[in-house]
Design a protein around this motif. Sequence first.
Motif, mmCIF file in Angstrom:
data_model
loop_
_atom_site.group_PDB
_atom_site.id
_atom_site.type_symbol
_atom_site.label_atom_id
_atom_site.label_comp_id
_atom_site.label_asym_id
_atom_site.label_seq_id
_atom_site.Cartn_x
_atom_site.Cartn_y
_atom_site.Cartn_z
ATOM 1 N N CYS A 149 0.816 -1.222 0.000
ATOM 2 C CA CYS A 149 0.000 0.000 0.000
ATOM 3 C C CYS A 149 0.848 1.269 0.000
ATOM 4 O O CYS A 149 0.384 2.320 -0.451
ATOM 5 C CB CYS A 149 -0.948 0.006 1.196
ATOM 6 N N ALA A 150 2.076 1.172 0.491
ATOM 7 C CA ALA A 150 2.961 2.343 0.497
ATOM 8 C C ALA A 150 3.217 2.845 -0.918
ATOM 9 O O ALA A 150 3.510 4.030 -1.133
ATOM 10 C CB ALA A 150 4.277 2.002 1.189
ATOM 11 N N ALA A 151 3.111 1.928 -1.891
ATOM 12 C CA ALA A 151 3.355 2.317 -3.284
ATOM 13 C C ALA A 151 2.201 1.908 -4.196
ATOM 14 O O ALA A 151 2.349 1.884 -5.414
ATOM 15 C CB ALA A 151 4.648 1.684 -3.775
ATOM 16 N N LEU A 152 1.042 1.605 -3.615
ATOM 17 C CA LEU A 152 -0.072 1.037 -4.376
ATOM 18 C C LEU A 152 -0.524 1.907 -5.541
ATOM 19 O O LEU A 152 -0.753 1.433 -6.656
ATOM 20 C CB LEU A 152 -1.264 0.783 -3.444
ATOM 21 N N LYS A 153 -0.648 3.202 -5.297
ATOM 22 C CA LYS A 153 -1.181 4.097 -6.327
ATOM 23 C C LYS A 153 -0.091 4.691 -7.229
ATOM 24 O O LYS A 153 -0.403 5.367 -8.211
ATOM 25 C CB LYS A 153 -1.959 5.243 -5.670
ATOM 26 N N LEU A 154 1.165 4.444 -6.886
ATOM 27 C CA LEU A 154 2.246 5.028 -7.677
ATOM 28 C C LEU A 154 2.245 4.557 -9.131
ATOM 29 O O LEU A 154 2.461 5.371 -10.036
ATOM 30 C CB LEU A 154 3.593 4.748 -7.010
ATOM 31 N N PRO A 155 1.999 3.250 -9.408
ATOM 32 C CA PRO A 155 1.916 2.851 -10.827
ATOM 33 C C PRO A 155 0.790 3.572 -11.566
ATOM 34 O O PRO A 155 0.946 3.928 -12.742
ATOM 35 C CB PRO A 155 1.653 1.342 -10.746
ATOM 36 N N GLN A 156 -0.340 3.808 -10.865
ATOM 37 C CA GLN A 156 -1.455 4.509 -11.494
ATOM 38 C C GLN A 156 -1.103 5.967 -11.773
ATOM 39 O O GLN A 156 -1.398 6.507 -12.843
ATOM 40 C CB GLN A 156 -2.695 4.446 -10.599
ATOM 41 N N ILE A 157 -0.448 6.605 -10.808
ATOM 42 C CA ILE A 157 -0.017 7.994 -10.991
ATOM 43 C C ILE A 157 0.995 8.079 -12.130
ATOM 44 O O ILE A 157 0.922 8.971 -12.983
ATOM 45 C CB ILE A 157 0.574 8.550 -9.679
ATOM 46 N N HIS A 158 1.931 7.121 -12.177
ATOM 47 C CA HIS A 158 2.935 7.097 -13.245
ATOM 48 C C HIS A 158 2.282 6.886 -14.602
ATOM 49 O O HIS A 158 2.644 7.550 -15.590
ATOM 50 C CB HIS A 158 3.962 6.002 -12.981
ATOM 51 N N ALA A 159 1.316 5.965 -14.680
ATOM 52 C CA ALA A 159 0.638 5.691 -15.946
ATOM 53 C C ALA A 159 -0.109 6.924 -16.441
ATOM 54 O O ALA A 159 -0.117 7.228 -17.643
ATOM 55 C CB ALA A 159 -0.337 4.523 -15.777
ATOM 56 N N GLN A 160 -0.701 7.644 -15.503
ATOM 57 C CA GLN A 160 -1.444 8.847 -15.869
ATOM 58 C C GLN A 160 -0.507 9.946 -16.360
ATOM 59 O O GLN A 160 -0.780 10.613 -17.367
ATOM 60 C CB GLN A 160 -2.252 9.348 -14.662
ATOM 61 N N LEU A 161 0.614 10.110 -15.674
ATOM 62 C CA LEU A 161 1.585 11.128 -16.081
ATOM 63 C C LEU A 161 2.231 10.768 -17.415
ATOM 64 O O LEU A 161 2.485 11.640 -18.250
ATOM 65 C CB LEU A 161 2.657 11.286 -14.996
ATOM 66 N N ALA A 162 2.489 9.488 -17.625
ATOM 67 C CA ALA A 162 3.099 9.040 -18.881
ATOM 68 C C ALA A 162 2.147 9.252 -20.055
ATOM 69 O O ALA A 162 2.567 9.648 -21.145
ATOM 70 C CB ALA A 162 3.498 7.570 -18.776
ATOM 71 N N ALA A 163 0.867 9.002 -19.818
ATOM 72 C CA ALA A 163 -0.127 9.190 -20.880
ATOM 73 C C ALA A 163 -0.519 10.654 -21.035
ATOM 74 O O ALA A 163 -1.102 11.025 -22.053
ATOM 75 C CB ALA A 163 -1.371 8.355 -20.575
ATOM 76 N N ARG A 164 -0.192 11.467 -20.003
ATOM 77 C CA ARG A 164 -0.585 12.876 -19.975
ATOM 78 C C ARG A 164 -2.079 13.022 -20.259
ATOM 79 O O ARG A 164 -2.522 13.895 -21.009
ATOM 80 C CB ARG A 164 0.238 13.700 -20.982
ATOM 81 N N SER A 165 -2.833 12.149 -19.603
ATOM 82 C CA SER A 165 -4.273 12.117 -19.833
ATOM 83 C C SER A 165 -4.954 11.410 -18.669
ATOM 84 O O SER A 165 -4.339 10.578 -17.996
ATOM 85 C CB SER A 165 -4.590 11.376 -21.137
ATOM 86 N N ALA A 166 -6.213 11.776 -18.432
ATOM 87 C CA ALA A 166 -7.018 11.084 -17.430
ATOM 88 C C ALA A 166 -8.033 10.162 -18.105
ATOM 89 O O ALA A 166 -8.959 9.675 -17.460
ATOM 90 C CB ALA A 166 -7.740 12.102 -16.546
ATOM 91 N N ARG A 167 -7.859 9.912 -19.402
ATOM 92 C CA ARG A 167 -8.782 9.064 -20.155
ATOM 93 C C ARG A 167 -8.788 7.650 -19.588
ATOM 94 O O ARG A 167 -7.744 7.047 -19.379
ATOM 95 C CB ARG A 167 -8.387 9.038 -21.630
ATOM 96 N N GLY A 168 -9.978 7.142 -19.346
ATOM 97 C CA GLY A 168 -10.116 5.796 -18.798
ATOM 98 C C GLY A 168 -10.179 5.774 -17.285
ATOM 99 O O GLY A 168 -10.493 4.740 -16.696
ATOM 100 N N ILE A 169 -9.869 6.908 -16.637
ATOM 101 C CA ILE A 169 -9.943 6.992 -15.180
ATOM 102 C C ILE A 169 -11.256 7.674 -14.793
ATOM 103 O O ILE A 169 -11.547 8.776 -15.251
ATOM 104 C CB ILE A 169 -8.753 7.768 -14.595
ATOM 105 N N SER A 170 -12.027 7.014 -13.967
ATOM 106 C CA SER A 170 -13.335 7.528 -13.572
ATOM 107 C C SER A 170 -13.220 8.416 -12.343
ATOM 108 O O SER A 170 -12.802 7.957 -11.276
ATOM 109 C CB SER A 170 -14.293 6.368 -13.293
ATOM 110 N N LEU A 171 -13.593 9.694 -12.492
ATOM 111 C CA LEU A 171 -13.590 10.601 -11.347
ATOM 112 C C LEU A 171 -14.590 10.161 -10.277
ATOM 113 O O LEU A 171 -14.240 10.136 -9.086
ATOM 114 C CB LEU A 171 -13.876 12.032 -11.811
ATOM 115 N N PRO A 172 -15.822 9.788 -10.642
ATOM 116 C CA PRO A 172 -16.755 9.283 -9.619
ATOM 117 C C PRO A 172 -16.201 8.074 -8.870
ATOM 118 O O PRO A 172 -16.374 7.954 -7.658
ATOM 119 C CB PRO A 172 -18.002 8.912 -10.432
ATOM 120 N N SER A 173 -15.511 7.188 -9.603
ATOM 121 C CA SER A 173 -14.913 6.018 -8.960
ATOM 122 C C SER A 173 -13.877 6.428 -7.926
ATOM 123 O O SER A 173 -13.840 5.899 -6.809
ATOM 124 C CB SER A 173 -14.253 5.127 -10.023
ATOM 125 N N LEU A 174 -13.039 7.378 -8.285
ATOM 126 C CA LEU A 174 -11.990 7.845 -7.380
ATOM 127 C C LEU A 174 -12.576 8.498 -6.134
ATOM 128 O O LEU A 174 -12.138 8.240 -5.012
ATOM 129 C CB LEU A 174 -11.079 8.831 -8.117
#
Length: 202
Positions: A17-42
């Motif tokens: 859990c200390a690094a659980l969301k880091l791959p997601q944050i990295h994927a988002q920054l690499a794609a430079r997009s929030a496409r496919g990520i649900s704001l309501p879900s978050l």
Amino acid sequence: MEAGLLWFCNWSTLGVCAALKLPQIHAQLAARSARGISLPSLLLEMAGFLVFLRYQCYYGNPLLTYLEYPILIAQDIILLLCVFHFNGNVKQAVPYIAAFVASWFILSLQKWIIDLAMNLCTFISAASKFAQLQCLWKAQDSEAVSALTWGLSAYTCATRIVTTLMTTNDFTILLRFVIMLALNIWVTATVFRYRKPIMKAE
């Protein structure tokens, strides 16, 4: 044997859990997009984490059985800011963060409030997973979504099923982790399904 298993489950969960969301944050920054990520879900996920953490604190459950939740909430806040950044307005995150801070204090005002919130917590968390699934089904693109993050989420649910059975044996908490395990696996599989193949340069 049981003590060793409990120790492993607790500390491996905290480590993941200390690094659980880091791959997601990295994927988002690499794609430079929030496409496919649900704001309501978050937002629903953050609400579920907040209620669960407050419930555990209110009833004085063992710290090691929920210590990862402050870490997860902090990472979700960073992810939320990234989503709003790529959607064009970071300031829109402020009212949501303020509402979560206020909720922390409201939840513990009365015992019936925290108990009711915890009973709804499973539905809130399940709704967050379905919102993410719906977003993936609609976009049919998982480039900005990390399968690793969702897979690790499934692992932490599995370990928390073990620690709950070995400590509090709280049925409400146990049911929540079983349902979340199944839904996290479903989201992970859906991410892989919509993963676009990498085109090799000629």
